[in-house]
Design an enzyme around this catalytic site. Structure first.
Site, PDB file in Angstrom:
ATOM      1  N   SER A  48       0.810  -0.990   0.095  1.00 25.63           N
ATOM      2  CA  SER A  48       0.103  -0.002   0.177  1.00 25.63           C
ATOM      3  C   SER A  48       0.711   1.475  -0.063  1.00 25.63           C
ATOM      4  O   SER A  48       1.909   1.467   0.519  1.00 25.63           O
ATOM      5  CB  SER A  48      -0.878   0.120   1.382  1.00 25.63           C
ATOM      6  OG  SER A  48      -1.606  -1.121   1.282  1.00 25.63           O
ATOM      7  N   HIS A  62      -7.167   0.384   6.031  1.00 33.22           N
ATOM      8  CA  HIS A  62      -6.897  -1.314   6.283  1.00 33.22           C
ATOM      9  C   HIS A  62      -6.855  -1.601   7.804  1.00 33.22           C
ATOM     10  O   HIS A  62      -7.401  -2.560   8.213  1.00 33.22           O
ATOM     11  CB  HIS A  62      -5.568  -1.303   5.871  1.00 33.22           C
ATOM     12  CG  HIS A  62      -5.394  -1.459   4.157  1.00 33.22           C
ATOM     13  ND1 HIS A  62      -6.123  -2.216   3.638  1.00 33.22           N
ATOM     14  CD2 HIS A  62      -4.820  -0.593   3.318  1.00 33.22           C
ATOM     15  CE1 HIS A  62      -5.889  -2.094   2.180  1.00 33.22           C
ATOM     16  NE2 HIS A  62      -5.239  -1.037   2.056  1.00 33.22           N
TER      17      HIS A  62
END
Length: 252
Positions: free
Chosen positions: A82, A181
């Site tokens: 990410s 997340h």
């Protein structure tokens, strides 16, 4: 009809630390084939224009995990690669005149590491001043000695940023991708140096990327703890993440 949202997945043997190695492969799949791959790496989520802010990514990741578990039981690690889109902007704000003159103790950098960076910037008297001089200059991305000296400092700052920088009057992570997340129940796994060396990656995060690990039997507890009081669950043994956690209550 085009899908509203889709996720890009690479099937790999290990948890990937840089997006270049994935994008350079014609088919981002384990060299031994999908039936022997161990990890599913979610490296991009895209949605149709006008859907920003709609929490479809959360649903899609969980749906993809369910499909992969059913079709490829050899996959036992579900992890992201990410971006850290606000990290460079945060550093620019963090490097105040006071910080340049006297580095804050909230991020611990050992003397050897400080001296290595200072040796690359004659005249600098603090590691923070040396870092600012480098990232504000041209050419540092192609100087291997500078990159080697920067790595431990930038990774330490990146871990501190993810763990300890919060939204105003909130215990939620300041970084929007981290908050997404962690709120979904993922574990903070690793901060990756030179994770994205594209122009955009360097401009947004000095090239750092992060892995968030969806450990399936911990997702529900992680979500509840993060939503309740901001507790961040971690996996792996990244020394920079571990050091950042020392000043923050973490579930190891």
């Amino acid at each position: 009809m085009e899908p509203l949202v889709f996720v890009w997945v690479a099937l790999t043997d290990d948890i990937s630390g840089d997006v270049q190695s994935i994008l350079q492969q014609r088919e981002p799949t384990s060299a031994l084939g999908e039936n022997s791959a161990k990890c599913a790496i979610f490296y991009s989520i895209n949605s149709q224009p006008g859907l920003s802010g709609v929490d479809l990514g959360n649903f899609l990741i969980k749906r993809v995990v369910a499909v992969l578990r059913a079709e490829l039981p050899n996959i036992n690690v579900f992890c992201t690669l990410s971006p850290m889109p606000r990290f460079r902007a945060w550093i620019d704000q963090w490097l105040t005149q006071e910080c340049l003159a006297s580095p804050p103790k909230e991020v611990t950098i050992d003397k050897k590491t400080q001296d290595q960076l200072l040796s690359r910037v004659p005249g600098a008297t603090t590691w923070t001043a040396a870092l600012k001089h480098i990232i504000d200059s041209h050419g540092w991305t192609s100087d291997q000695q500078i990159l080697d000296a920067m790595e431990p400092i930038v990774r330490a700052l990146g871990a501190h940023y993810l763990v300890n920088t919060k939204r105003r009057k909130s215990h939620s992570a300041f970084d929007p991708v981290a908050n997404f997340h962690l709120r979904n129940g993922a574990c903070l796994h690793r901060v990756n140096w030179r994770g994205n060396t594209s122009y955009s990656g360097l401009r947004q995060s000095l090239g750092l990327m992060c892995n968030y690990n969806y450990v399936l039997d911990r997702i529900e507890d992680n979500n509840e703890n993060y939503v309740r009081d901001g507790t961040i669950a971690v996996s792996g043994n990244d020394p920079y993440v571990v050091a950042a956690m020392r000043s923050f209550p973490a579930k190891l």
